[in-house]
Structure formats: structure tokens, C-alpha cells
Design a protein around this motif. Sequence first.
Motif, short mmCIF file in Angstrom:
data_model
loop_
_atom_site.label_atom_id
_atom_site.label_comp_id
_atom_site.label_asym_id
_atom_site.label_seq_id
_atom_site.Cartn_x
_atom_site.Cartn_y
_atom_site.Cartn_z
N LEU A 20 -29.58 24.61 -22.84
CA LEU A 20 -30.61 24.51 -23.87
C LEU A 20 -30.49 25.72 -24.78
O LEU A 20 -29.91 26.74 -24.40
CB LEU A 20 -32.00 24.49 -23.23
N LYS A 58 -32.97 19.67 -31.31
CA LYS A 58 -33.87 20.06 -32.40
C LYS A 58 -34.80 21.19 -32.01
O LYS A 58 -35.60 21.66 -32.82
CB LYS A 58 -34.73 18.86 -32.80
N LEU A 59 -34.72 21.61 -30.76
CA LEU A 59 -35.72 22.54 -30.25
C LEU A 59 -35.79 23.83 -31.07
O LEU A 59 -36.85 24.23 -31.52
CB LEU A 59 -35.40 22.87 -28.79
N GLY A 92 -36.14 20.02 -17.43
CA GLY A 92 -36.83 20.27 -18.68
C GLY A 92 -37.46 21.63 -18.74
O GLY A 92 -37.58 22.32 -17.74
N LEU A 144 -44.50 22.33 -26.40
CA LEU A 144 -43.21 21.69 -26.68
C LEU A 144 -42.55 21.37 -25.35
O LEU A 144 -42.56 22.19 -24.43
CB LEU A 144 -42.29 22.63 -27.46
N LYS A 145 -42.00 20.16 -25.28
CA LYS A 145 -41.31 19.79 -24.05
C LYS A 145 -39.92 19.33 -24.42
O LYS A 145 -39.74 18.53 -25.34
CB LYS A 145 -42.03 18.66 -23.34
N THR A 146 -38.99 19.84 -23.70
CA THR A 146 -37.63 19.41 -23.99
C THR A 146 -36.94 19.13 -22.66
O THR A 146 -37.32 19.63 -21.62
CB THR A 146 -36.89 20.49 -24.79
N ARG A 147 -35.95 18.23 -22.73
CA ARG A 147 -35.29 17.81 -21.49
C ARG A 147 -33.79 17.77 -21.69
O ARG A 147 -33.30 17.64 -22.81
CB ARG A 147 -35.73 16.40 -21.10
N THR A 148 -33.12 17.89 -20.60
CA THR A 148 -31.69 17.62 -20.65
C THR A 148 -31.34 16.84 -19.40
O THR A 148 -31.84 17.12 -18.30
CB THR A 148 -30.89 18.93 -20.73
N VAL A 208 -39.50 17.18 -27.65
CA VAL A 208 -38.44 17.56 -28.58
C VAL A 208 -37.09 17.30 -27.93
O VAL A 208 -36.88 17.72 -26.80
CB VAL A 208 -38.53 19.06 -28.93
N PRO A 209 -36.18 16.63 -28.62
CA PRO A 209 -34.82 16.58 -28.11
C PRO A 209 -34.21 17.98 -28.14
O PRO A 209 -34.53 18.78 -29.03
CB PRO A 209 -34.08 15.66 -29.09
N SER A 210 -33.37 18.25 -27.15
CA SER A 210 -32.91 19.63 -26.99
C SER A 210 -32.17 20.13 -28.22
O SER A 210 -32.18 21.33 -28.50
CB SER A 210 -32.01 19.74 -25.76
#
Lengths: 374, 151, 180, 379
Positions: free
Chosen positions: B94, B34-35, B66, B82-86, B30-32
Amino acid sequence: MEEKVKNITTDEQQEYVINMGPQHPSTHGVLRLVVSLKGEIVKNVQPHIGYIHRGIEKMCESITYPQIIHLTDRMDYLSAHINNEAVCLSVEKALEVDIPDRVKVIRTIMSELTRIQSHQLWWASFGMDLGGLTCFFYGLRDREKILDIFEETCGSRMIVSYNCPGGLMYDIHPNFQKRVKDFIKYFRKILPEYDQLLTGNVIFHERSKGIGKLSLKDAISYGITGPSGRASGFSCDVRKHEPYSAYDRIIFKEILFTEGDTYHRYVARIEEMWESMNIIEQLIDNIPDGPFAVKMKPIIKLPEGEYYQRVETARGELGVYIISDGNKNPYRVKFRSPNFVNLSVLNQIASGFKIADLVAIGGSLDLVIPDIDR
Amino acid sequence: MDKIQLGEFIKSIDPDLEIKDGKQFTEVLVPSSKLHSLATQLKEKEEAQFDYLFCLSGVDYGHDLGVVYHLRSTIFNHVVVLKTRTSERENPQLDSVSDLWKTADFHEREVYDLLGIKFTNHPDLRRLFLDNSWGFPLRKDYVDDINIVTK
Amino acid sequence: MAFNQIMFILFSAMIIVFSVLTVTSRKILRAAIYLLFVLVSTSGLYFMLNYQFLAAVQLTLYAGGIVVLIIFSILLTSHLSKKFEHSGWKKNIFSAIASLAGAILSIITILDYKFSATSEVAKEVDMRLIGKSLLSVDYDGYVLPFEVISILLLAAMIAAIVVAKNGGPAKAQSPLINQK
Amino acid sequence: MLFDIVSANSAPLPSEPWWRVFYDFSSLTQSINTSLNDAMSPFWTTVTEMLIIGVLFLLFYAVVGLFLVYAERKVCAFMQNRLGPNRVGPFGIFQTIADLVKLLFVELIPIKNADSFLFNLAPFIVIIAGFMALAAIPFAMGLHAIDLNIGVLYVIAVSAMGVIGVLLAGWSSNNKYSLIGAMRSGAQIVSYELSVGLSIITIVILAGSMQLSEIVEAQRAGWFIFRGHIPAFIAFIIFLISSTAETNRGPFDLAEAESELTAGYHTEYSGIKFAFFFLAEYMNMFIVASIAATVFLGGWMPFHVGNWVGFNIIMDFIPPFFWYIGKTFFVIFLMMWFKWTFPRLRIDQLLTLEWKFLLPINLVNVLIMAFIVLMGWHF
């Protein structure tokens, strides 16, 4: 100074802040609770943790998998064997090793023994939290018997480190089965004594019923697992939902209550001790023959990927999340420790009760501090 | 729902999401931005009801930071990751999910403490284990000559 | 000097010294403790007079009851480090005049009274007598004052409950704020 | 007189059996009194007698205190499947002495910002209250320091003063736990004093006197707990409960609840000052137990059963002092038994127990007892 006093709102003036811990008889370790009181009523509890943070997750990144096992002992030292098992299962699953039945059964028996001794110690200290000092000695007296069995088989009493990837460190001691059976026979007789001393006591009922109620919704939202969560009706027993080791071949029931107060958290644990004894009795006579370990490579390298393994420790669901980049060291290890999560609910359920209740609630959550800090 | 159905379901929420069929669980990248909306929908949609966040881990991916969320539904017993990164390392931010799952409160504080990821809308974002003079020890570039033996 | 005289002087000296300390102490709890000493010494005087019932009542009600309540309320309302301000010279002068006047009045009364010597042995007051006269409706009976006091106490208790219920805790001051 | 050792009304009657004269301490105390009077002026006689009594009480206090600490450890160990102290001396009997020596040498930690005058005064108030109560207790026939005609009232009055020491200790330590402990203790003792008083008054109605020696004497025909029907028994139970609460012992040890308040009001005390509190706790226990023994269980009166003459004579041979000590220690054992088996109450439950249960029961009980005495129904 006059100015300062005027600026404080009435509500803040009411609060009497005391520090419970880091050295306090009822925090069972180096936990510090900053408690705001209004009279004797708890308004707010803020846990301050980290006094024994050792950075186990960071340390894991620079050691190999068999070495990690010895670190997991030091997290929840009362469920040491189950913590070991989590890492071993994770590694075995990643390498797709077939584990002999003998290992599975022995691991299960050992896990349940660990659970019983952990609950015994919890019962002992919970009784002490409520002011019944005698409980402490009763609990410890019986726990010694399990620790003796551990000592004979594993060579160590508490921090057993009996598991290793692929099986067990050594085979069980020839006396193991006899001694376990003796213990079960003894403990079946002695466990009703616990009820006589504490469970049946009117003062105990008054002190625990309706105290620190945790609703099912909150239990799930906070992720409270183990007996504490099951007392609220949260069916979260990993042994039931995602059987590992030999749990898929035995019959046992998940202890569930709906009330979710201190009393039912207590009863849930007592019932679990009975249930654990049932499990052990089903297995102890049927330990299959075979090797006690599979031969593994000297240097274990997990294939690249992510592995999540859950086990049911004495306090709830322990998750081991390993990210491997194919090296002999894991890239990242995360322990989802049950105590850390269980601690987070303390403020929610203890607010509005008295200090004495805070101690009772804290005791009924059965916190082990090294597992919180890791 | 099994893993495939789950993937389709998530596609139906947002077709742009990248879904990976992991070894164990369905993984969603997931892009941060849209998380939070995805998490809300996963929690509240009738078919999904991911009401139990059983693990929240911060990971340092080298140049990215992430967070991995392990979600489970206590009703359907299905799991999604769910995985999100910055990519920001100086001031990573986040969205907090502590309004959806209360357990995230402590977990996010832990992640903030050890990795330095700031969670916006977190009610009480303070360091948990360490005091302010420490760096963020779970980052890969964290250097501590005294306590960490690298050899 | 007879033993009784020595004891009397001792008790009187205690009463005087601690009374003075009670009003001059700048720490409130110390004042309460000095008051306790005064009351206990007074009960000692009663014991000397062989008036044991009054002595025991003095101990129960004043030393055990009222001082405990005073201390309890001090505990609730003030902090250890709190000290009273020095009183101004006006207050000092006025209180000196008032106490001097009181002292002169008492001394005049005492000197005025003819204390007649008696050879009678002090008699012990029988408990039955006290009990009977407390509940007697005769001319010298005490049942009316007894009942009146009971009603007064009941009223005080009800008042205390009302005060405590209506925002009592909200107005009470915590000891914490005076910690500076 | 205040400083008479001898109580006049316990002089033996000529028709009494020989053992009664033999066991009567009043002849001994009287002879001491007369020989002192012969030797010196009345002033010095009184001073000497005071000194003798003072020294005797100090010794008694110390010995009983030390023994009770040892006894508690052994009883507690017995309840908990342990051995208890067994290293210092045979059966560990010198353990408490060793502890005392340790406590004497422990550093007295000065407390910053504490009110040192009150801080140091507090243990003494607690100890002095215990001493004063001890004075009125009849240990054996003709053996008490003062036989006040309001003995019961005096003991209640004096034992109530111990709470002041506790309150002072909690307040002057400048410690939040101590303050909470002191508050609890204050609320608790002030409430439970009512029950203690009322349950004793139930027996005072039956005995018709507040003089402790007379109360004991009135039990020659049988202990009040047996003679007073059910009300006396109820009063005994209430007295046990409320006196346990008044001495701050488990399950009512809220003032020093170690799992909540670390050590409550004496958290900041160390060394000999702590030992004072420690000793005072045991002495208070001893005092309430001896009141219970005196008022309910016949004091130093031997146990007699109706017409069993032989049995009664054998019982009479046991000296009164041992009867008294035996009964006292029986009550003390009961209190220890409570402490080591029950969990602790919460403060609101404690006050509820007193104000909603014990006090109403007690008031009704007093009325019933008065009615029984009025109708002459008691044995």
C-alpha cells in the motif's frame, strides 16, 4: 580494517552510538533508545521497542469484552481506570445501554483521581530525571494517599479494574467521599510545595526552558496529545471536545500553552492537577443516588459494526477501535495508545540537544512503556 | 461539515468512491491505488483540512488485508474514515501516508510488523516490536501453538 | 644509612624505572600514567630538599595540570585497544645512541662538579619572599619573565580557541572508529 | 622537616590561659617524639612515627568515611520525609558497616577488553590523592601530620590529582557511558579548580600566609568570613559552589549522573573497588569541607563575640577538635543540602557558570580583597 575506516564518511565517523536501555534509569521501563552522539549532542534517537510486547490486540480477539477490560489495565498502568472506561464506554455505546448518573459521576471522579496520581508519579520521576532525587519521594508520598482511596473502594491499588460494561464492579466505599475531600484539602496545600521544590528552581528553569520545542504543526502532524500536545497549543482534550461520562456537566478549562518546550509540558501537567482537583470538587458532593450498575446479559455480544471510542488518559488520547462481527469475541481491537504516538516525536524534538536534555525531554513526554508495546 | 456534506465533498473529489454512512463517522472505501491522492486532497483542500491522523489500524479481513485511517480536522472538528484493502496476502503493498502525517511513520511500522503490509515510500520500514523470525501475528491465519490458546 | 638516603634512593629508583617504562610502554595511556609517577616522584625529591613551593608547583602544574591535559587528549583521540607498533631497529639504535650521549653528558657534568659538604640546615623558603621576588622589578626580580610567560600563555589560549572554532570538531577523530 | 609530627610555631606562649596549654596537642606529639627518640635511633624513630601516622590516618579515613555515608543517608532521608537506615543497630548506625561487609564479599567482575592494570589502578589514585590532602589539614591545635609553609597550595595541588583516577577509570572500563562520564568529570574538575584556588587565594591575601596553621592562628581575633567584609563572604560562597563541583557532588554530579550515564565513570566497578570510589567521594567532601572550615571559618578556633568575655570563655572550654569537626560537618551538611534539593545542571551550563560567572567574579573579588588589605579596611 584500513579499507573499512576509509569507506566511512566523515559524518559517520563523528557519531558515537550509545545504547540507552533496555535497562537504564531514565527510560522508565524497558525502552531502548539508540542514541547517536556528536560529542554530547544528540544527532539521532532511534527507539527500539517491543521488549514487553504482549500482543494485547491479538489476545483480545480470543476473549470476551468483560475480559478485555482487565487487559487494558496492563497497558498504561498509571491510567488503568481510564483505559477501562474506554472499553466500557465503547461496549455500552454499541449496545445502547443507558448508564445511571451515579456511575457516570463516580467514573469521572475516579478518572480524575487516576489522572492526579499519574501526574504525581510523573512529577516524581521527572524530578529524578533532572537529578532532583527528593522529588521522587515527595511525589510518591502523596500518590500513596490516592492509592489508599483506590484500595478501599476497588480492592486494588494500581490495576483497579473497577469498571465493567454497564457500570461499576461494586459501589463506592462509605468512606469514599470523605477521604477524597480530605485528600483534596491536603493536596491543595501540598501542591505549592512541588512548585517550591522544582518549578521555582533556577537550575530547573535553565534545564527546561526552550528545550525540546515542539511546534503546533508538528504536534498535530505527529498526533501528540495530552498535556504534551496541549503545551504546544494543540487543543486536543477529549473531555472538552467529545465529553463522555460526566464531563459535559462540569466546568473546567483546557490547559493550553503555545511554547511547547519541556518547561511548558511540565507546567501543563502541574496545572492539570489543579484542574482535576476542581473537577473532583464539583462532583464529589453531588454523587446522585441510584444503582451502581445496569444489569447486562451474561454474555455480551456486540452488534456487527465498527466502534471507535476516545477517552482522555493522563498522557493523551486513547482510542479504542473495535470491529465486531456479532460474536462474543471482537473481530479486531486496536488501541490507539497515546504513548506510542508520543514516543514517535522523540527523535524530532531531541535531536540537536544534549544527552541530559534528551533525558529531560523523554521525561517531559511522560512515557509509559507497556502502553507503547501493548 | 456534517456527515452528509462530507460525503458530498468526497464525491466531488472523486465520484467513483464508495461512501458508507457509518454509525459514528463517514466511511470511505478507497481502492489502494487512489489512497494517496485522496489523502493528499483531504489534507490540503481548504474546506476539509484533515490535518490530524488519529488512528491507523491494520485489519485482516479474512482474505483481504486492509488499513483503516481515522482522520480528523483540528479546525472543523469533522472526522472521516478511509478504508483501503488489498487482496494480495503474500506481498501486500500500500502507499505510505507518512509524508502527509508524520505520525503514520510509527503506525505504519506497527502495521507492517503485525500484519506484514508493506508501505511503499515509507522512509524507514523496519519491524517495530518483533524481530524478523516472527510471522505476522495479527493475521487470522497466524498459528502459534505454544502461546495462543484457542479453546 | 640515614633515612633521607633511603628515601632518596627510593625516589630515584622510581624516577628511573618509570621513565624507562614511559618510553617503552606500547599503550599510550599507560605511558601517561608512568609519566605521572615520574613527576610525582620528582616532587617527592623536592619535598625532601625542603623546597616545598617548587614541590607543590610541580604537583599542581605537572601532575595536576599537564598530565590531566595529556590524559584528556588521549581520551578524546584514541581507543583503549590501540597499541603502538614496535619501533624498528634503526629507531632503536638511534634513540639508544642519543640517550647514551645524554646520560654520559650528565654524568660527566655531575662528576665534574665539586659538591662541597655543608653543615647548614636547609632553610625554608618564605612564601612572602617568593611572592615579592616574582613581582619585583629589581635586578633579581622576575616580573619580566612572569609577564612574558603570561603573554605566551594568553597567545596559546587564543590559539587554542581559534583552532577549536575553525573546524576543530570536524577534524577531531572519534574514539569509535578504532574499536576494531 | 617533612616527617615532623610537631609544628614548631604552635608552641604555647606563657601568657596564654591554662586551657590553651591543656588543649594543645603539640605537647603530646612532642613527648611522643622525644620518648621515641630516646628509645631508638633517629632512623627508626622516623619510621615508627610514619607508621603511627599512617595507621591513625587509615583509621580516621575509615571511620569518617563510614560515618559520612551514614550521615548522608540520614540527611537525605530527613530531606525526603523518610526514616533512613534504622534496622542495623540503634538508629541504623551499623548500616554502613553492613554495607561495607557486603561490598567486601561482592564478586569483582572482570571486564572484558578492559585495560586491567589501569582499571585496577584508578581507585587507588583517587584514594591516595585523598590521603595526601588529609596530611596537611590541622585537626586541632598542634595536631597535623605536616605543617607545610605552602599548605594551601599543597592541598589544592594534591586534590587535583584525584581527577586522574576518575579519567583512568572512565577510559579503562571500555564502556561508553564511563568514557562520557570521565570526560565530563575532567572538564569539570579542571575548570572548577581555578575557582577553588582563587577563592582560597582571596583569603590567603587576607591572612598573609599559605601555611594552614598560620591561617588558623590569624583567625584568633575573628573568623575570616566575618573579618573580610563582603569579599570574604563571596569567596566562601564561590568556594562552596566550586568545591561541590570539584568533588563531583550534586547538583554538579555530572560525572556520575545516574539518570543519563547510569553511574558514569564507575559503572563497571563492583565490590571493594567501587567502595573505594564511594569512600573517596565522601573523603573528598570531608577534605574540601575541612579546607572551608579552616580557611573561612577559623579551623579549630572557637567562636568569639567581641566583648562578651563570659561567652568567650565558655566557648573556649569546648575542645578545638570539636570546633573543627563541628564546622566541617556544618559545611558537609550544606553540601548535602544542595545535593538533595537541587536538580542537576547540564554540562554546558556547568562550564558557563564557571567561566562566565564564577571566574570573573572571583578575579574581581581578589582585586577588591587585595585593595581592602592594602588600605587596612578589614577588621
